[in-house]
Scaffold this motif. Sequence first.
Motif, mmCIF file in Angstrom:
data_model
loop_
_atom_site.group_PDB
_atom_site.id
_atom_site.type_symbol
_atom_site.label_atom_id
_atom_site.label_comp_id
_atom_site.label_asym_id
_atom_site.label_seq_id
_atom_site.Cartn_x
_atom_site.Cartn_y
_atom_site.Cartn_z
ATOM 1 N N ASN A 2 23.416 -33.581 28.719
ATOM 2 C CA ASN A 2 24.819 -33.345 29.034
ATOM 3 C C ASN A 2 24.923 -32.613 30.375
ATOM 4 O O ASN A 2 24.588 -31.448 30.471
ATOM 5 N N THR A 3 25.354 -33.344 31.375
ATOM 6 C CA THR A 3 25.575 -32.739 32.691
ATOM 7 C C THR A 3 26.823 -33.357 33.311
ATOM 8 O O THR A 3 26.961 -34.580 33.238
ATOM 9 N N VAL A 44 26.164 -25.690 33.910
ATOM 10 C CA VAL A 44 25.113 -26.058 34.856
ATOM 11 C C VAL A 44 25.130 -27.576 35.100
ATOM 12 O O VAL A 44 25.450 -28.354 34.207
ATOM 13 N N ILE A 45 24.805 -27.961 36.333
ATOM 14 C CA ILE A 45 24.639 -29.376 36.678
ATOM 15 C C ILE A 45 23.147 -29.636 36.783
ATOM 16 O O ILE A 45 22.439 -28.851 37.433
ATOM 17 N N ASP A 56 25.697 -37.657 28.008
ATOM 18 C CA ASP A 56 27.063 -37.196 27.742
ATOM 19 C C ASP A 56 27.653 -36.718 29.059
ATOM 20 O O ASP A 56 27.257 -35.680 29.590
ATOM 21 N N GLU A 57 28.594 -37.520 29.580
ATOM 22 C CA GLU A 57 29.162 -37.235 30.902
ATOM 23 C C GLU A 57 30.654 -36.955 30.812
ATOM 24 O O GLU A 57 31.417 -37.290 31.712
ATOM 25 N N VAL A 58 31.074 -36.314 29.696
ATOM 26 C CA VAL A 58 32.516 -36.110 29.518
ATOM 27 C C VAL A 58 33.108 -35.135 30.542
ATOM 28 O O VAL A 58 34.317 -35.095 30.722
ATOM 29 N N GLN A 117 26.293 -37.044 39.428
ATOM 30 C CA GLN A 117 25.165 -37.985 39.411
ATOM 31 C C GLN A 117 24.928 -38.450 37.987
ATOM 32 O O GLN A 117 24.672 -37.624 37.110
ATOM 33 N N SER A 118 25.005 -39.758 37.776
ATOM 34 C CA SER A 118 24.711 -40.293 36.443
ATOM 35 C C SER A 118 23.274 -40.797 36.416
ATOM 36 O O SER A 118 22.868 -41.562 37.289
#
Length: 395
Positions: free
Chosen positions: A171-172, A179-180, A203-205, A216-217
């Motif tokens: 999750n970022t 945190v990223i 999880d990019e919500v 960044q995905s």
Amino acid sequence: MQLSTRIQNILDGGDDGWGVFYKARAMKHAGVDVTELTIGEHDIRTDPSILDAMHKAALGGHTGYADIPGTPTLRDAVAARVEAKSGVPTTRSNVLITPGGQAALFAAHMAACDEGDTALFIDPHYATYPGTVRAVGAKAVSVSARSSEGFQPDLAALGQAAKTAKSLLINTPNNPTGVIYSDASLQGIAEICQHEDLWLISDEVYDSQVWAGAHQSPRALPGMAERTLVVGSMSKSHAMTGSRLGWIVGPEAAIAHLATLAINTNYGVAGFIQDAALFALKQGAGFEAKIAEPFRRRRDAATTLFRGQEAALLIPSGGAMYLMVDIRATGLSGEEFALRLLDEEHIAVMPGESFGRAAAGHIRIAMTIEDDKFQEAVERLIRFAGELALEGEHA
Ligand code: PMP
């Protein structure tokens, strides 16, 4: 009648650390003026223009069974958003619309894991992760990230745990830490997933709440699109938490099976909600930036306030609507600190322990009240931590 072990085991019976939250709510109901910095919900409501689109769609007749994998236009719009943000070619056949990100997390694990398979996630973690994994019958195994490493994932530990796992959930931007994940973290994760043949559930919500640079995905990394299921949602990006609209983006074959799962579980998402989501997405990135802006402002203000502090250390925050603060210098656990802060200052925060062992001795602050009140609460929290640390020294 005996219930299934699976449903009885969704919660593992341990203390979930939400005592402070319930106590704060009870104090509020009893008339105490509690400043709540607990839950990840905006201090604004869904924009009236989106509600208007919802109303018009409902009056226009979109109240019957809707397209179960999502309306073609909404799937196209989600695909376009994902492609624009990640650069990965994405079409409607890569998109399943779900009733919120939470349903997407559940469905993604259903797709990735068989009964008894090990599903990894990183501690600290969003509250529902272990329960979601157990709900699909998989084994929930966490891998700790360390505060001293700015809560970046521990790649060595992940690589080891991955040897016996089927999936990894990340999750970022991260809830609860803010945190990223660095490029090196994402690259390392991609290598582990490929080496150990894992599904990556990303999880990019919070992808619209990034305070420097672009989101960044990991789906965009070489070789990852075929093994990544991205979880997205309108909840945070468009302040639509109650509308329950999310998605999974992944390989076409996975999405086809997930559409079958949707037929046999929720039977799709209400058509008028899907139309409202389409309207909202068409407002573009500027609209999303406007929704994220208050959190950026509050994060900037808090970063200044925490500078040079020793009793309360802010974990450098790169995104999402939360701040993680290390309060170990006060000598208290996150839970003890949060309870005293509530009792003595009437400020409610979440103890780090609610998000896993790795966040013990920390607290999470949700930046979800108006700027002036938020800043005042942070100032009081910092002062309170300083006093506690002094008390500890003199004890
Ligand atoms: N993932 C994370 C990290 C979250 O914080 C949340 C909500 N707080 C969700 C998923 C689920 O969001 P929703 O179901 O509202 O889309």
